[in-house]
Scaffold this motif. Structure first.
Motif, PDB file in Angstrom:
ATOM      1  N   ALA A 151     -17.243  -0.716 -33.294  1.00 50.56           N
ATOM      2  CA  ALA A 151     -17.581  -1.941 -32.562  1.00 50.56           C
ATOM      3  C   ALA A 151     -18.952  -2.385 -33.038  1.00 50.56           C
ATOM      4  O   ALA A 151     -19.958  -1.734 -32.762  1.00 50.56           O
ATOM      5  CB  ALA A 151     -17.587  -1.695 -31.057  1.00 50.56           C
ATOM      6  N   ALA A 152     -18.982  -3.477 -33.782  1.00 50.59           N
ATOM      7  CA  ALA A 152     -20.230  -3.927 -34.405  1.00 50.59           C
ATOM      8  C   ALA A 152     -20.974  -4.886 -33.488  1.00 50.59           C
ATOM      9  O   ALA A 152     -20.375  -5.833 -32.971  1.00 50.59           O
ATOM     10  CB  ALA A 152     -19.933  -4.611 -35.725  1.00 50.59           C
ATOM     11  N   PRO A 153     -22.285  -4.668 -33.281  1.00 53.95           N
ATOM     12  CA  PRO A 153     -23.088  -5.628 -32.516  1.00 53.95           C
ATOM     13  C   PRO A 153     -23.459  -6.817 -33.393  1.00 53.95           C
ATOM     14  O   PRO A 153     -24.274  -6.695 -34.306  1.00 53.95           O
ATOM     15  CB  PRO A 153     -24.324  -4.808 -32.134  1.00 53.95           C
ATOM     16  CG  PRO A 153     -24.461  -3.793 -33.230  1.00 53.95           C
ATOM     17  CD  PRO A 153     -23.074  -3.513 -33.734  1.00 53.95           C
ATOM     18  N   LEU A 154     -22.827  -7.941 -33.154  1.00 51.59           N
ATOM     19  CA  LEU A 154     -23.033  -9.126 -33.979  1.00 51.59           C
ATOM     20  C   LEU A 154     -23.520 -10.265 -33.102  1.00 51.59           C
ATOM     21  O   LEU A 154     -22.812 -10.703 -32.193  1.00 51.59           O
ATOM     22  CB  LEU A 154     -21.738  -9.521 -34.678  1.00 51.59           C
ATOM     23  CG  LEU A 154     -21.156  -8.483 -35.650  1.00 51.59           C
ATOM     24  CD1 LEU A 154     -19.807  -8.938 -36.168  1.00 51.59           C
ATOM     25  CD2 LEU A 154     -22.123  -8.230 -36.806  1.00 51.59           C
ATOM     26  N   GLY A 155     -24.733 -10.744 -33.384  1.00 47.41           N
ATOM     27  CA  GLY A 155     -25.292 -11.817 -32.576  1.00 47.41           C
ATOM     28  C   GLY A 155     -25.449 -11.375 -31.137  1.00 47.41           C
ATOM     29  O   GLY A 155     -26.171 -10.425 -30.840  1.00 47.41           O
ATOM     30  N   MET A 156     -24.714 -12.025 -30.235  1.00 50.12           N
ATOM     31  CA  MET A 156     -24.723 -11.671 -28.822  1.00 50.12           C
ATOM     32  C   MET A 156     -23.295 -11.365 -28.375  1.00 50.12           C
ATOM     33  O   MET A 156     -22.810 -11.836 -27.348  1.00 50.12           O
ATOM     34  CB  MET A 156     -25.352 -12.792 -27.996  1.00 50.12           C
ATOM     35  CG  MET A 156     -26.798 -13.030 -28.394  1.00 50.12           C
ATOM     36  SD  MET A 156     -27.615 -14.337 -27.474  1.00 50.12           S
ATOM     37  CE  MET A 156     -29.009 -14.672 -28.569  1.00 50.12           C
ATOM     38  N   GLY A 157     -22.641 -10.564 -29.192  1.00 47.99           N
ATOM     39  CA  GLY A 157     -21.271 -10.162 -28.906  1.00 47.99           C
ATOM     40  C   GLY A 157     -20.897  -8.972 -29.756  1.00 47.99           C
ATOM     41  O   GLY A 157     -21.756  -8.270 -30.297  1.00 47.99           O
ATOM     42  N   THR A 158     -19.599  -8.746 -29.911  1.00 43.50           N
ATOM     43  CA  THR A 158     -19.135  -7.601 -30.672  1.00 43.50           C
ATOM     44  C   THR A 158     -17.847  -7.919 -31.395  1.00 43.50           C
ATOM     45  O   THR A 158     -17.064  -8.767 -30.953  1.00 43.50           O
ATOM     46  CB  THR A 158     -18.909  -6.377 -29.754  1.00 43.50           C
ATOM     47  OG1 THR A 158     -18.527  -5.245 -30.542  1.00 43.50           O
ATOM     48  CG2 THR A 158     -17.819  -6.645 -28.735  1.00 43.50           C
ATOM     49  N   ALA A 159     -17.627  -7.248 -32.518  1.00 42.25           N
ATOM     50  CA  ALA A 159     -16.362  -7.302 -33.246  1.00 42.25           C
ATOM     51  C   ALA A 159     -15.822  -5.880 -33.316  1.00 42.25           C
ATOM     52  O   ALA A 159     -16.562  -4.942 -33.643  1.00 42.25           O
ATOM     53  CB  ALA A 159     -16.570  -7.862 -34.647  1.00 42.25           C
ATOM     54  N   VAL A 160     -14.547  -5.713 -32.985  1.00 41.46           N
ATOM     55  CA  VAL A 160     -13.976  -4.383 -32.774  1.00 41.46           C
ATOM     56  C   VAL A 160     -12.755  -4.165 -33.656  1.00 41.46           C
ATOM     57  O   VAL A 160     -11.875  -5.025 -33.754  1.00 41.46           O
ATOM     58  CB  VAL A 160     -13.570  -4.192 -31.290  1.00 41.46           C
ATOM     59  CG1 VAL A 160     -13.051  -2.770 -31.054  1.00 41.46           C
ATOM     60  CG2 VAL A 160     -14.733  -4.505 -30.376  1.00 41.46           C
ATOM     61  N   LEU A 161     -12.709  -2.992 -34.286  1.00 42.10           N
ATOM     62  CA  LEU A 161     -11.545  -2.551 -35.040  1.00 42.10           C
ATOM     63  C   LEU A 161     -11.234  -1.110 -34.660  1.00 42.10           C
ATOM     64  O   LEU A 161     -12.147  -0.293 -34.460  1.00 42.10           O
ATOM     65  CB  LEU A 161     -11.802  -2.623 -36.549  1.00 42.10           C
ATOM     66  CG  LEU A 161     -11.827  -4.008 -37.194  1.00 42.10           C
ATOM     67  CD1 LEU A 161     -12.406  -3.916 -38.593  1.00 42.10           C
ATOM     68  CD2 LEU A 161     -10.429  -4.609 -37.244  1.00 42.10           C
ATOM     69  N   VAL A 162      -9.944  -0.817 -34.560  1.00 40.10           N
ATOM     70  CA  VAL A 162      -9.482   0.541 -34.249  1.00 40.10           C
ATOM     71  C   VAL A 162      -8.590   1.013 -35.385  1.00 40.10           C
ATOM     72  O   VAL A 162      -7.665   0.298 -35.805  1.00 40.10           O
ATOM     73  CB  VAL A 162      -8.701   0.579 -32.918  1.00 40.10           C
ATOM     74  CG1 VAL A 162      -8.144   1.971 -32.669  1.00 40.10           C
ATOM     75  CG2 VAL A 162      -9.600   0.144 -31.762  1.00 40.10           C
TER      76      VAL A 162
END
Length: 296
Positions: A151-162
């Motif tokens: 789960a990457a912290p990007l800007g003011m949110g997150t992008a998630v891969l499983v």
């Protein structure tokens, strides 16, 4: 005091969202987390409050002043202290009964087997640029059938891969083998967030310097990462609820009030992803030019 601690009482407010039997299962699970920095420390504390009973944590770094904007263990009182030791103390203050092992030299080929021994789930919290270590850990997880979340912290949110043993593999999805570090950075970033929801509100592009391995960060993103990771961790460990697996992923951006599901069959080979990578390289070059001009 540990004598005053009672697991059932401490985590009783989880009940309702999980059953008593499921809470007991979480108590018996072990999660490995590589990296105790921006997201790693928050992951550990969040999962400890979920009632997970065992952890393997790894980091070779020490806290310094530049960590204060986002890292859970970064305090005036902890400057200069090893991150794994500080976070171990914080986690054991939440649950004195934790079965917690530390890897104070980080994760490498020599200790990877021990790091993943008896582990039910891996949570990625390595530094963005730790590409070799990340590839090694994800490959080892796949070989052992251990699900892995990034789960990457990007800007003011997150992008998630499983990634799981029956999903697309990390290497097939990102295609980092044989790339330069800058190309790996572009492929990793675009692979995590094909929608790039964070791009539109970057206030000062000159603060992104891939060659110096530096970029802006926010505590908001780290906290969001930990929250969504805890939910996917719960689903994977208890075997219930839908989990999006690579090449599916999702990005949530609180600043833009947007949630975007992503699907990139073929990973980096997907035609849409190839276009995104081309645009990403162009944007990176513009940012480098801006940064260089600002330093003249």
């Amino acid at each position: 005091m540990q004598g005053d601690f009672d697991y059932d009482t401490a985590f009783s407010r989880n009940l309702g969202w999980v059953t008593e039997a499921e809470q007991g299962l979480l108590r018996g699970k072990r999660v490995a987390i590589a990296g105790m920095g921006g997201v790693g420390g928050v992951h550990l504390l969040t999962l400890a409050r979920l009632g997970i009973g065992g952890f393997n944590i790894a980091d070779f770094d020490r806290f310094d002043l530049a960590n204060f904007n986002r890292q859970a263990g970064a305090l005036v009182s902890t400057i200069g202290q090893p991150k794994v030791e500080v976070l171990r103390g914080m986690a054991e203050d939440i649950n004195p009964g934790l079965n917690l092992s530390i890897f104070a030299d980080g994760v490498d080929a020599a200790n990877l087997d021990d790091f993943l021994e008896g582990v039910d789930l891996y949570v990625d919290a390595l530094d963005f640029f730790a590409f070799s270590a990340r590839r090694a850990v994800f490959s080892a997880c796949r070989n052992r059938g251990i699900p892995a979340i990034t789960a990457a912290p990007l800007g003011m949110g997150t992008a998630v891969l499983v990634f799981t043993e029956d999903s697309m593999s990390f290497d097939d999805y990102f295609g980092l083998a044989g790339c330069t570090e800058e190309e790996m950075a572009v492929r990793f970033l675009l692979g995590l967030s094909p929608g790039m929801l964070q791009r539109s509100y970057l206030a000062d592009p000159s603060r992104v310097d891939l060659r110096a391995r530096k970029g802006p960060s926010t505590i908001a993103a780290c906290q969001i990462c930990a929250g969504v990771t805890a939910v996917d961790a719960l689903k994977l460990l208890l075997g219930r609820g839908e989990v999006l697996k690579a090449p599916w992923g999702y990005q949530f951006d609180a600043y833009r009030n947007r949630l975007k599901r992503t699907w990139r069959p073929g990973g980096h080979r997907n035609p849409l992803q190839r276009i995104g990578l081309w645009l990403g390289r162009r944007q990176l070059q513009r940012m480098k030019n801006t940064s260089e001009a600002g330093h003249e």
